[in-house]
Design an enzyme around this catalytic site. Structure first.
Site, short mmCIF file in Angstrom:
data_model
loop_
_atom_site.label_atom_id
_atom_site.label_comp_id
_atom_site.label_asym_id
_atom_site.label_seq_id
_atom_site.Cartn_x
_atom_site.Cartn_y
_atom_site.Cartn_z
CB SER A 51 -0.93 0.01 1.22
OG SER A 51 -0.20 -0.18 2.42
CG HIS A 258 -1.30 3.72 4.54
ND1 HIS A 258 -2.03 3.05 5.51
CD2 HIS A 258 -0.70 2.77 3.79
CE1 HIS A 258 -1.87 1.75 5.33
NE2 HIS A 258 -1.06 1.55 4.30
#
Length: 276
Positions: A51, A258
């Site tokens: 990711s 993230h």
């Protein structure tokens, strides 16, 4: 007795000299065009990974559940450099086994550049973060310790297997292995709401260990280079006023921890650009 005079040679007129110079310049320019192909035109680039490579957290996605963002560092590099070919196959949630089974088929002997960010999911990154967000401090620390044990024992072999397979499929490629950032600016932790300073210290320590394992595995493979991103995120971690990382998002836990679009463009992309 007079010496015989040399035959008279008429000098070129000014217009003739100009035409000759122009013709010579044009010939040189044509030669340069024919012999100097832009470096990017010869690049065949494949982006692998999880990711952090696909760009989860940066928005503007494609690729279904793989969450490939238009703002991810591989896409930003390809947009800026116009390689001869570009395969963006990184996928959110991927492990080293997933890359081997589902991504490296994009590589070939013609591949000249590869990027990969991988390893976090092999040691249970998502479950560790969930435990730290939802559980107690002791549960968080225990989860990080378990992940660190996995990183020391299992991850080196998994990375070496993956890197060997990449080399076999793309033997002439430059392979840039991107690391992970630390999550928190611990110097500002006392004034930052959310997890305890103990939790944050454990998470940063886990990220540091993960990076050290990835860097060591990278060093054992010719043509591979490890690209360190932690300094690039300095001053832009969670608890900083201009964070490039998502803090806990209760409405979308997947984005938590993230990089944002700014983290991809301001953190990951410049580091990859320098290493590529």
């Amino acid at each position: 007795m007079l010496e015989p005079r040399a035959p008279f040679r008429r000098l070129p007129t000014r217009s003739a000299r100009f035409a000759l110079a122009a013709a010579s310049a044009a010939t040189a320019a044509l030669s340069l065009v024919l012999t100097a192909t832009p470096a990017s035109a010869a690049v065949n680039y494949v982006a692998l990974g999880d990711s952090y490579a696909s760009g989860l957290g940066a928005g503007n996605y494609s690729g279904g559940s793989c969450d490939r963002s238009a703002g991810a560092y591989p896409r930003l590099w390809a947009n800026a450099n116009h390689p001869a070919s570009f395969a963006f196959v990184a996928c959110s949630g991927a492990t080293t086994t997933d890359v081997i089974n589902s991504q490296i088929s994009a590589l070939s002997a013609a591949t000249t550049l590869v990027s990969v960010t991988i390893g976090g999911n092999d040691v249970g990154f998502s479950s560790v973060m969930e435990t730290c967000v939802l559980g107690s401090t002791s549960a968080c620390v225990n989860a990080v310790n378990q992940a660190e044990a996995e990183a020391r024992s299992r991850l080196p072999g998994a990375l070496n297997t993956l890197f060997g397979d990449i080399s076999a499929r793309a033997p002439g490629a430059r392979v840039v292995v991107m690391g992970y950032p630390e999550f928190y600016d611990l110097s500002r932790s006392s004034g930052c709401i959310g997890l305890s300073t103990t939790d944050r210290t454990a998470l940063d320590g886990g990220a540091d260990l993960l990076d050290s394992v990835i860097q060591a595995a990278t060093a054992g493979h010719a043509g591979f280079v490890y690209a360190e991103v932690r300094p690039a995120f300095g001053g832009h971690e969670i608890c900083d006023s201009s964070s490039w990382l998502h803090s806990v998002d209760w409405f979308n836990l997947g984005d938590s921890y993230h990089p944002t679009a700014s983290g991809q463009s301001g953190g990951y992309y410049p580091v990859f650009r320098a290493a590529a």
